[in-house]
Design a protein around this motif. Structure first.
Motif, PDB file in Angstrom:
ATOM      1  N   LEU A  57     -38.507  -8.073   4.663  1.00  0.00           N
ATOM      2  CA  LEU A  57     -37.457  -7.617   3.746  1.00  0.00           C
ATOM      3  C   LEU A  57     -36.106  -8.247   4.051  1.00  0.00           C
ATOM      4  N   GLU A  58     -35.894  -8.670   5.283  1.00  0.00           N
ATOM      5  CA  GLU A  58     -34.637  -9.349   5.625  1.00  0.00           C
ATOM      6  C   GLU A  58     -34.452 -10.585   4.758  1.00  0.00           C
ATOM      7  N   ARG A  59     -35.508 -11.398   4.634  1.00  0.00           N
ATOM      8  CA  ARG A  59     -35.440 -12.616   3.818  1.00  0.00           C
ATOM      9  C   ARG A  59     -35.236 -12.280   2.344  1.00  0.00           C
ATOM     10  N   GLN A  60     -35.948 -11.257   1.865  1.00  0.00           N
ATOM     11  CA  GLN A  60     -35.812 -10.864   0.457  1.00  0.00           C
ATOM     12  C   GLN A  60     -34.391 -10.418   0.149  1.00  0.00           C
ATOM     13  N   THR A  62     -31.634 -11.209   1.789  1.00  0.00           N
ATOM     14  CA  THR A  62     -30.741 -12.368   1.866  1.00  0.00           C
ATOM     15  C   THR A  62     -30.832 -13.178   0.579  1.00  0.00           C
ATOM     16  N   LYS A  63     -32.049 -13.408   0.108  1.00  0.00           N
ATOM     17  CA  LYS A  63     -32.262 -14.180  -1.125  1.00  0.00           C
ATOM     18  C   LYS A  63     -31.598 -13.507  -2.329  1.00  0.00           C
ATOM     19  N   SER A  64     -31.663 -12.177  -2.391  1.00  0.00           N
ATOM     20  CA  SER A  64     -31.068 -11.456  -3.527  1.00  0.00           C
ATOM     21  C   SER A  64     -29.561 -11.248  -3.365  1.00  0.00           C
ATOM     22  N   ARG A  65     -29.025 -11.679  -2.215  1.00  0.00           N
ATOM     23  CA  ARG A  65     -27.595 -11.497  -1.894  1.00  0.00           C
ATOM     24  C   ARG A  65     -27.215 -10.011  -1.907  1.00  0.00           C
ATOM     25  N   TRP A  66     -28.027  -9.228  -1.189  1.00  0.00           N
ATOM     26  CA  TRP A  66     -27.805  -7.792  -1.089  1.00  0.00           C
ATOM     27  C   TRP A  66     -26.452  -7.527  -0.445  1.00  0.00           C
ATOM     28  N   HIS A  67     -25.686  -6.684  -1.105  1.00  0.00           N
ATOM     29  CA  HIS A  67     -24.362  -6.284  -0.615  1.00  0.00           C
ATOM     30  C   HIS A  67     -24.410  -4.905   0.031  1.00  0.00           C
ATOM     31  N   GLY A  68     -25.119  -3.963  -0.608  1.00  0.00           N
ATOM     32  CA  GLY A  68     -25.164  -2.604  -0.075  1.00  0.00           C
ATOM     33  C   GLY A  68     -25.752  -1.624  -1.063  1.00  0.00           C
ATOM     34  N   CYS A  82     -26.002  -6.042  -5.404  1.00  0.00           N
ATOM     35  CA  CYS A  82     -26.078  -7.446  -5.008  1.00  0.00           C
ATOM     36  C   CYS A  82     -24.873  -8.203  -5.556  1.00  0.00           C
ATOM     37  N   THR A  83     -24.713  -9.433  -5.114  1.00  0.00           N
ATOM     38  CA  THR A  83     -23.613 -10.288  -5.539  1.00  0.00           C
ATOM     39  C   THR A  83     -24.160 -11.381  -6.443  1.00  0.00           C
ATOM     40  N   SER A  95     -35.274  -5.989  -9.153  1.00  0.00           N
ATOM     41  CA  SER A  95     -35.867  -5.948  -7.806  1.00  0.00           C
ATOM     42  C   SER A  95     -36.123  -4.518  -7.344  1.00  0.00           C
ATOM     43  N   GLY A  96     -35.200  -3.622  -7.688  1.00  0.00           N
ATOM     44  CA  GLY A  96     -35.341  -2.221  -7.281  1.00  0.00           C
ATOM     45  C   GLY A  96     -36.224  -1.404  -8.201  1.00  0.00           C
TER      46      GLY A  96
END
Length: 159
Positions: A57-60, A62-68, A82-83, A95-96
């Motif tokens: 999930l870390e890679r996913q 990062t790829k989606s530019r998760w902000h919080g 995301c950004t 994604s969610g």
């Protein structure tokens, strides 16, 4: 409020600063030492980060530019803020698979604030590091959230 000299806060800060990989057993131990939090106490916007354990999930994220995450109310939670390409924040509904709600749910023998995803059998449980910092652990259907039997751990800092 835990000061930087408090042993639990010190452990949090050390794990937060670690570039990886973070030992999942240390995260499990820290989780067990943190205080539970009520769903009503986590309302607001939070900046997130993943503990670098090697979980896919870390890679996913990062790829989606998760902000919080953003919790407007108990029935209006956005798990994947995301950004976009222009730096604007948005709720990634695709994604969610929708958004989420907040509940107080038992996990590992304790009742704590939990975000329940609308479109997936996934729960994000939260415990308090201090009033502006939460530790999260993703739980749910093993095939969706576990990697080599390990949960995904993350942190949230109030914006």
């Amino acid at each position: 409020m835990l000061t930087s000299s408090h042993p639990v806060r010190r452990r949090w800060d050390e794990l937060r600063a670690q570039e990886g990989p973070v030992d999942i057993r240390l995260l499990d131990e820290l989780w067990g030492d943190l205080e539970t939090v009520d769903a009503a106490q986590v309302l607001g916007s939070w900046k997130g980060f993943a503990f670098p354990t090697g979980h896919p999930l870390e890679r996913q994220l990062t790829k989606s530019r998760w902000h919080g995450k953003r919790f407007a109310s108990a029935h209006s939670a956005q798990p994947l803020i995301c950004t976009d390409d222009d730096g604007n924040l948005f709720s990634d509904l695709e994604s969610g698979r929708g958004e989420a709600s907040l509940w107080n749910v038992e996990f590992r023998g304790e009742v704590t604030a939990t975000m329940v995803y609308d479109g997936m059998p996934i729960f994000d449980h939260f415990k308090r590091v201090d009033t502006d910092t939460l530790m999260g652990v993703m739980n749910g259907k093993p095939e969706l959230v576990l990697a080599d039997g390990q949960h995904f751990y993350f942190g949230l800092e109030r914006e």
